[in-house]
Design a protein around this motif. Structure first.
Motif, short mmCIF file in Angstrom:
data_model
loop_
_atom_site.label_atom_id
_atom_site.label_comp_id
_atom_site.label_asym_id
_atom_site.label_seq_id
_atom_site.Cartn_x
_atom_site.Cartn_y
_atom_site.Cartn_z
N THR A 289 0.79 -1.62 -0.13
CA THR A 289 -0.41 0.13 -0.21
C THR A 289 0.69 1.64 0.03
O THR A 289 1.83 1.61 0.83
CB THR A 289 -0.62 0.20 1.41
OG1 THR A 289 -1.74 -1.50 0.98
CG2 THR A 289 -2.11 1.17 1.15
N MET B 261 1.53 4.89 1.02
CA MET B 261 0.91 6.10 1.80
C MET B 261 1.83 6.83 1.65
O MET B 261 3.31 7.23 1.34
CB MET B 261 0.70 5.71 3.50
CG MET B 261 -0.53 4.43 3.36
SD MET B 261 -0.93 3.00 4.48
CE MET B 261 -1.79 4.21 5.63
N CYS C 155 1.19 6.76 9.46
CA CYS C 155 1.34 5.95 7.91
C CYS C 155 0.37 4.18 8.54
O CYS C 155 -0.77 3.81 8.83
CB CYS C 155 1.64 5.94 6.84
SG CYS C 155 2.15 7.50 6.22
N LYS D 8 -2.88 5.01 10.32
CA LYS D 8 -3.76 4.59 9.48
C LYS D 8 -4.54 3.31 9.22
O LYS D 8 -5.46 3.16 9.17
CB LYS D 8 -3.46 5.82 8.80
CG LYS D 8 -4.58 5.87 7.51
CD LYS D 8 -4.37 6.96 6.46
CE LYS D 8 -5.39 7.25 5.60
NZ LYS D 8 -6.36 7.41 5.73
N TYR D 9 -3.20 3.60 8.51
CA TYR D 9 -2.90 1.68 8.15
C TYR D 9 -4.02 0.50 7.98
O TYR D 9 -4.75 0.16 8.37
CB TYR D 9 -2.33 1.25 7.26
CG TYR D 9 -1.70 -0.18 6.35
CD1 TYR D 9 -1.88 -1.36 7.15
CD2 TYR D 9 -2.14 -0.30 5.26
CE1 TYR D 9 -2.29 -2.94 6.72
CE2 TYR D 9 -2.15 -1.56 4.37
CZ TYR D 9 -2.35 -2.69 5.32
OH TYR D 9 -2.73 -4.21 4.40
N ASP E 2 -7.86 1.37 9.74
CA ASP E 2 -8.95 1.69 8.79
C ASP E 2 -8.97 0.39 7.31
O ASP E 2 -9.81 0.51 6.42
CB ASP E 2 -8.18 1.97 6.93
CG ASP E 2 -7.23 3.85 7.30
OD1 ASP E 2 -7.54 5.17 6.37
OD2 ASP E 2 -8.17 3.80 8.32
N ASN E 3 -7.53 -0.78 7.85
CA ASN E 3 -7.66 -2.48 7.70
C ASN E 3 -9.10 -3.08 7.71
O ASN E 3 -7.70 -3.94 8.14
CB ASN E 3 -6.59 -2.15 6.14
CG ASN E 3 -6.14 -1.68 5.31
OD1 ASN E 3 -6.56 -2.07 4.12
ND2 ASN E 3 -5.64 -0.60 5.11
N LYS F 124 -12.67 6.72 8.35
CA LYS F 124 -10.98 6.55 8.44
C LYS F 124 -10.31 7.60 9.30
O LYS F 124 -10.47 8.67 9.27
CB LYS F 124 -10.94 6.67 6.54
CG LYS F 124 -11.26 5.74 5.09
CD LYS F 124 -11.15 4.64 5.60
CE LYS F 124 -11.41 3.74 4.13
NZ LYS F 124 -11.01 2.16 4.25
N THR G 38 -3.59 7.75 2.59
CA THR G 38 -3.13 6.51 1.41
C THR G 38 -3.65 6.48 0.54
O THR G 38 -4.77 7.72 -0.16
CB THR G 38 -3.99 5.19 1.76
OG1 THR G 38 -4.02 4.62 3.43
CG2 THR G 38 -4.11 3.71 1.39
N ARG H 255 -3.30 0.72 -3.45
CA ARG H 255 -2.56 -0.71 -3.60
C ARG H 255 -2.08 -1.13 -4.95
O ARG H 255 -2.42 -1.47 -5.60
CB ARG H 255 -3.69 -1.35 -2.39
CG ARG H 255 -3.77 -1.31 -1.58
CD ARG H 255 -4.91 -2.44 -1.42
NE ARG H 255 -5.41 -2.07 0.53
CZ ARG H 255 -6.54 -1.57 0.70
NH1 ARG H 255 -6.23 -0.32 0.31
NH2 ARG H 255 -6.76 -1.42 2.35
#
Ligand SMILES: N[C@@H](CCC[C@H](N)C(=O)O)C(=O)O
Length: 278
Positions: free
Chosen positions: A4, A6, A77, A80-81, A84-85, A113, A270, A273
């Motif tokens: 991903t 970012m 980052c 956040k990853y 968000d995932n 998010k 982000t 991907r």
């Protein structure tokens, strides 16, 4: 191999979730895939891994293949990853790094998010030999460093990774390419150093441009912004909190007098991907 893309204020990374098996070849992957022409293009790789002491562990590899002990933009980052995932559903989490141990991280969420992230970056390390530099002293403030006949005055701060903060007249216009690489590798810095060129423009504002250890000129450096605020307090130039203006945007940095920890607040984004062709 999924990644991903970012960034934190334009300091960009290829983020891998898990994939611990790649760590053995991470240096080669970084050199190949951080290349902005022959690869994907990034300032570094970030691996998000399990941790025994925190919610997650983060490993940072610079674009030159060297491992960094800490990375402020990358930690935002990574936070956040994982949110968000759906790897975590709390907004108060912890992330472990090599250089700063277990770091509390607070997420600000909008529409499901993560928008901004506040990170406890820990206490700055000021002891000369621990930054590290080859200099003795409990603090390395406004010390000379000579390179090719030019003498610079720097203040040394570690946020888990080494930084040399140099004050210049107009940081946004300063060409970091001329002296950044020479100072990065100066023998005074046994593990090399990140080099910040800063201009204090008010009691709560600092402009800063950076030449990063192992990555060169980046648009932003979170640990560098923290080091610059700490240096500015040590040099009596600002109060204990300030906005640090970087080429990619602003970070809010506080050096708390009660717990001696530095706190960094800023965004993370982000981009897309992808799949590496390996
Ligand atoms: N840009 C990062 C710093 C990344 C590590 C640095 N290049 C080093 O080697 O110390 C940040 O946001 O802190």
């Amino acid at each position: 191999m999924e990644f991903t893309k970012m960034h934190g204020l334009g300091n960009d990374f290829l983020v891998f979730y898990g994939m611990k098996q790649l760590l053995g070849q991470a240096a080669e992957l970084a050199v190949r895939y951080c290349d902005r022409h022959f690869g994907v293009g990034a300032d570094g790789l970030v691996f998000i891994l399990p941790s025994e002491t925190a919610d997650f562990r983060m490993v940072i590899i610079n674009s030159d293949g060297t491992e960094a002990e800490q990375c402020g933009n990358a930690i935002r980052c990574a936070a956040k990853y994982v949110y968000d995932n759906g790897h975590i559903n709390r907004t108060d989490i912890t992330i472990e790094t090599l250089g700063a141990g277990v770091q509390p991280v607070t997420l600000a969420v909008e529409n499901g998010k993560v928008k901004t992230v506040r990170v406890d970056m820990g206490a700055p390390i000021l002891e000369g030999r621990l930054i590290p530099t080859t200099l003795d002293g409990s603090e390395i403030i406004d010390r000379p460093v000579e390179v090719e006949g030019e003498t610079f005055r720097f203040t040394g701060v570690s946020m888990g990774n080494p930084h040399a903060v140099i004050y210049v007249e107009d940081a946004p216009m300063y060409d970091v390419h001329t002296w950044g690489p020479k100072l990065e590798k100066h023998p005074l810095f046994p593990r090399r150093t990140n080099v910040e060129f800063a201009t204090v423009t008010g009691p709560e504002r600092i402009e800063m441009r950076v030449w990063e250890r192992g990555a060169g000129p980046t648009l932003a450096c979170g640990t560098g912004a923290c080091a610059t605020l700490v240096s500015s307090v040590l040099n009596g130039l600002t109060g204990r909190s300030a906005w640090v203006g970087l080429a990619g945007g602003d970070l809010f940095i506080e050096w708390n007098a009660e717990d001696n920890h530095v706190y960094m607040t800023g965004p993370a984004e982000t981009v897309y991907r992808g799949e590496l062709a390996v």
